[in-house]
Write an enzyme that holds these catalytic residues in place. Structure first.
Site, short mmCIF file in Angstrom:
data_model
loop_
_atom_site.label_atom_id
_atom_site.label_comp_id
_atom_site.label_asym_id
_atom_site.label_seq_id
_atom_site.Cartn_x
_atom_site.Cartn_y
_atom_site.Cartn_z
N GLU A 1 33.92 57.21 -23.65
CA GLU A 1 32.57 57.59 -24.05
C GLU A 1 32.28 56.97 -25.41
O GLU A 1 32.85 57.40 -26.41
CB GLU A 1 32.42 59.11 -24.11
CG GLU A 1 32.66 59.83 -22.80
CD GLU A 1 32.51 61.34 -22.92
OE1 GLU A 1 31.95 61.80 -23.93
OE2 GLU A 1 32.95 62.06 -22.00
N TRP B 1 23.48 69.12 -28.72
CA TRP B 1 23.26 70.15 -27.71
C TRP B 1 22.00 70.92 -28.09
O TRP B 1 21.48 70.80 -29.20
CB TRP B 1 24.46 71.10 -27.66
CG TRP B 1 25.68 70.53 -27.02
CD1 TRP B 1 25.88 69.23 -26.63
CD2 TRP B 1 26.88 71.23 -26.70
NE1 TRP B 1 27.14 69.09 -26.09
CE2 TRP B 1 27.77 70.31 -26.11
CE3 TRP B 1 27.28 72.55 -26.84
CZ2 TRP B 1 29.03 70.66 -25.67
CZ3 TRP B 1 28.55 72.91 -26.40
CH2 TRP B 1 29.41 71.98 -25.82
N ASN C 1 38.48 66.57 -18.31
CA ASN C 1 37.61 65.94 -19.30
C ASN C 1 37.83 66.61 -20.65
O ASN C 1 37.64 67.82 -20.78
CB ASN C 1 36.14 66.07 -18.92
CG ASN C 1 35.23 65.37 -19.91
OD1 ASN C 1 35.12 64.15 -19.91
ND2 ASN C 1 34.58 66.13 -20.78
N GLU C 2 38.30 65.83 -21.62
CA GLU C 2 38.45 66.30 -23.00
C GLU C 2 39.23 67.62 -23.08
O GLU C 2 38.72 68.65 -23.50
CB GLU C 2 37.07 66.44 -23.66
CG GLU C 2 36.35 65.11 -23.78
CD GLU C 2 35.01 65.21 -24.51
OE1 GLU C 2 34.58 64.19 -25.06
OE2 GLU C 2 34.40 66.30 -24.51
N GLU D 1 23.06 69.50 -22.58
CA GLU D 1 23.12 68.20 -23.27
C GLU D 1 21.84 67.37 -23.10
O GLU D 1 21.89 66.15 -23.13
CB GLU D 1 24.32 67.40 -22.77
CG GLU D 1 25.64 68.00 -23.21
CD GLU D 1 26.85 67.12 -22.88
OE1 GLU D 1 27.91 67.37 -23.46
OE2 GLU D 1 26.72 66.18 -22.07
N ARG E 1 31.32 75.24 -20.06
CA ARG E 1 32.44 74.48 -19.52
C ARG E 1 33.68 74.88 -20.29
O ARG E 1 33.61 75.57 -21.30
CB ARG E 1 32.20 72.97 -19.60
CG ARG E 1 32.10 72.42 -21.03
CD ARG E 1 31.99 70.90 -21.04
NE ARG E 1 31.99 70.39 -22.41
CZ ARG E 1 31.93 69.10 -22.74
NH1 ARG E 1 31.87 68.18 -21.79
NH2 ARG E 1 31.94 68.72 -24.00
#
Length: 686
Positions: free
Chosen positions: A316, A324, A153-154, A366, A115
């Site tokens: 979160e 991971w 996201n992030e 994950e 990602r």
């Protein structure tokens, strides 16, 4: 500043979870929502990694899966936060448009398969992101369950440097807008040094590999400012669409990561900031120095999020061990720790909180980043703990909404020194050491503190509400910031500075004046000499007035007093500079400035806390052990305050309540000596 959408808060404290219906058989969905409701959950975040579900091939959009999932959430009374899915461009996109991929500094292109493998500046990627966001916003703008949007996201997680061809091209445009001409750029970058002068814009790039991997430091500082601006522009591209297409839904994103000015992003694009809280990171990356705070250190991170948005969302919240398949090994939270971390987030300003994630993934990178439910989907202790929290917040969480964290002390930071200090090891590593020392000292003496970022828009009003400001090592010190700090001190504030302060301007070039540059007059000193403490050298002893002898750390500024209003409070007691001033206090106007010639240890911070006479706001009603954190939230303009007591110890601790106090979580009265269990929390109305 971005126009604001709908208010994100509701009449109750919203507790929930991150949920991925696309990853589970649809015959699980209804049972999932039913069990969430039983736990007291009322909000889910969905879809931030689902681009290929919404657009399985270029230009063909499908909403059926998420329509069913969101409609079902609505039936169970769930609010829904929709993520724009731009953190993971689909394979059809990266295959057809490889120019969207990010690259390393040496030009190596990242490939599809994880990602955040894209860059923010490829025109086709911005176009395709705008299209998917527009399609989603138009489709869900009137859905009664959808209340807000999380952009991407992030941002800047995993990788926060960008060296694609598109980035080099846009960097030149950015520099042309910033400097106007090459002469100004060459001046700002000190390009005359080592014959780096540019005569044509085509010669200008982001930093590239150099023989010693030490690029032009002024270019590197501008580069990080550019990375930040690119991320903010990418977020604004999406927020502008959401404002137009879905004006009754609020906008956020979750962070905060490197090379990103989260404050400016908040101002330009968001209604509220969201933070991802994983305190167990501190068990594998503990804070610096002796006696690490471990998971308690996460309160410092939360204070930084609070500076971006005084009340925020935790999008979160850690719900299990994280890992991971190829990195990050954490122990499982012990019974009670998840609840402790939940109230840690709330104590520091969270007014909505979602656990990551509802159920642990059975596939992908994950599979070891555990959520509330395990793979087997049967009851476990984390689910039981979440239910306890849900019941507590349903009963009393509404009282906390809108209350603000209370602090009279702030630790100052700024992005320029943060970014410059990544390359400049003469000052960068000192900041982490000193902030750690100060935060430990303040925490263990139960003195709440804020993190406050100094920015060009910061005013005296922003600072004067604090009794004490701690700015450990601001090497970059624009004259405008020095003037603001001087007005703060003259107005009655107390400022504490450490070594290596004030010798660079905003470009990162050094002033041709004695250290600490524009701060010298305020502090009543000049630095007559200095030295890094080498790896085989002993840090000097420092003798404090009153008899204490403490040890310096990492660096030595040898001071000379230049003002009649300045007083030496500590002197070096060893090495060639023995007898020279190490700590000087200067009275200026109604306030005081301290300059300390070394990095701050916890012991040095404690000595200064005693010198200033700082005491805990709990001193009148409780005696607290070191392992218990104190945080206070209050409604602005109201006498009603809520004190959070959080026991991070793995053993029972005793708190002595000097006056009777009622714990809102258990509805019991606490008086005298009370045992606080490991990881226990009390919320007291004071």
């Amino acid at each position: 500043m971005a126009p604001k959408g709908r208010d994100w808060r509701t009449e109750q404290f919203r507790l929930g979870a991150c949920y991925y219906p696309e990853q589970w058989p649809d015959n699980l969905w209804e049972d999932d929502y039913r069990r969430m409701k039983e736990l007291g959950f009322s909000v889910v975040r969905v879809a931030e990694f689902a681009w290929s579900i919404f657009e399985p091939e270029e230009g063909r959009f499908e909403f059926a899966l998420f329509d069913r999932a969101i409609d079902l959430a609505h039936r169970y009374g769930m609010l829904v936060i929709l993520g724009t899915p731009t953190a993971t461009p689909p394979a059809w996109l990266t295959a057809k448009y490889p120019e969207v991929l990010n690259a390393k500094q040496d030009g190596t292109v990242y490939q599809h398969g994880q990602r955040r493998h894209f860059n923010y500046n490829a025109p086709i990627y911005r176009e395709l992101c705008a299209r998917i966001v527009t399609q989603m916003a138009e489709h869900y703008k009137d859905h009664p369950a959808v209340v807000g949007w999380q952009i991407d996201n992030e941002l800047n997680c995993e990788v926060n440097t960008f060296y694609s061809k598109a980035d080099h091209a846009v960097f030149r445009v950015w520099l042309q807008e910033k400097y106007g001409n090459l002469h100004a750029l060459n001046q700002a970058w000190g390009a005359v040094f080592w014959n780096q002068t540019y005569s044509d814009w085509s010669q200008v790039h982001l930093t590239r590999l150099t023989p010693s991997n030490s690029p032009n430091p002024h270019q590197a500082l501008d580069e990080k400012r550019f990375f930040s601006g690119s991320a903010i522009s990418f977020a604004k591209l999406q927020s502008d669409i959401l404002r137009e297409k879905a004006p009754n839904q609020w906008v956020t994103t979750n962070g905060m990561f490197g090379h990103l000015d989260s404050h400016r992003m908040m101002e330009d694009t968001l209604d509220v900031f969201a933070y991802d809280s994983y305190p167990n990171f501190s068990t594998i990356s503990p804070d610096q120095g002796e006696r690490p705070l471990l998971d308690r250190k996460w309160s410092l991170n939360l204070s930084a999020a609070r500076d971006v948005s005084p009340n925020f969302i935790v999008m979160e919240q850690q719900a299990g061990p994280g890992g991971w398949v190829n990195r990050i090994e954490m122990p499982s939270p012990k019974p009670g720790q998840m609840r402790l971390w939940t109230y840690q987030s709330i104590a520091h300003g969270a007014d909505m909180l979602l656990y990551f994630r509802w159920r642990t993934a059975t596939m992908g990178t994950e599979i070891y980043w555990h959520g509330l439910n395990d793979y087997h989907n049967r009851p476990n202790r984390r689910i039981e703990e979440a239910g306890r929290i849900g019941g507590e917040l349903k009963r009393m969480g509404g009282q906390l909404l809108g209350t603000m964290y209370q602090a009279e002390v702030a630790i100052l930071k700024d992005y320029d020194n943060e970014w410059d200090g990544e390359l400049d090891v003469w000052h960068g590593p000192l900041t982490g050491k000193s902030i750690s020392g100060w935060f430990k000292a303040l925490q263990r003496r139960h003195i709440p503190s804020d993190t406050k970022y100094i920015r060009s828009s910061t005013t005296l009003k922003d600072l004067i509400k604090y009794r004490v400001l701690i700015y450990p090592h601001p090497a970059i010190m624009p004259e405008s910031t020095a003037e603001l700090l001087q007005r703060y001190v003259e107005s009655g504030g107390t400022l504490i500075l450490g070594c290596r302060s004030g010798y660079k301007d905003a470009t990162g070039q050094c002033y041709m004046q004695p250290f600490p540059g524009p701060l010298a007059d305020l502090c009543g000193i000049e630095v007559e000499d200095f030295t890094l403490i080498g790896p085989l050298q002993q840090a000097p002893d420092i003798h404090w007035e009153g008899g204490n002898t403490l040890q310096g750390d990492a660096f030595v500024d040898i001071l000379r007093v230049t003002s009649n209003s300045a007083e030496v409070l500590a002197s070096y007691a060893s090495d060639y500079y023995a007898g020279k001033p190490a700590l000087v206090r200067n009275m200026r106007g109604k306030g005081t400035a301290y300059y300390y010639g070394s990095a701050f240890t916890e012991a040095a911070a404690c000595a200064l806390i005693a010198e200033m006479g700082l005491i805990s706001p709990a001193a009148k009603w409780a005696e607290l052990p070191e392992d218990v954190e104190l945080a206070i939230r209050a409604h602005e303009g109201s006498d009603k305050r809520y004190a959070f007591l959080l026991n991070y110890a793995h053993e029972e601790r005793s708190v002595t309540f000097l006056t009777p106090q009622r714990d809102l979580l258990t509805e019991t009265v606490l008086h005298g000596v009370c045992a606080i269990k490991p990881f226990e929390v009390c919320v007291i109305e004071i």
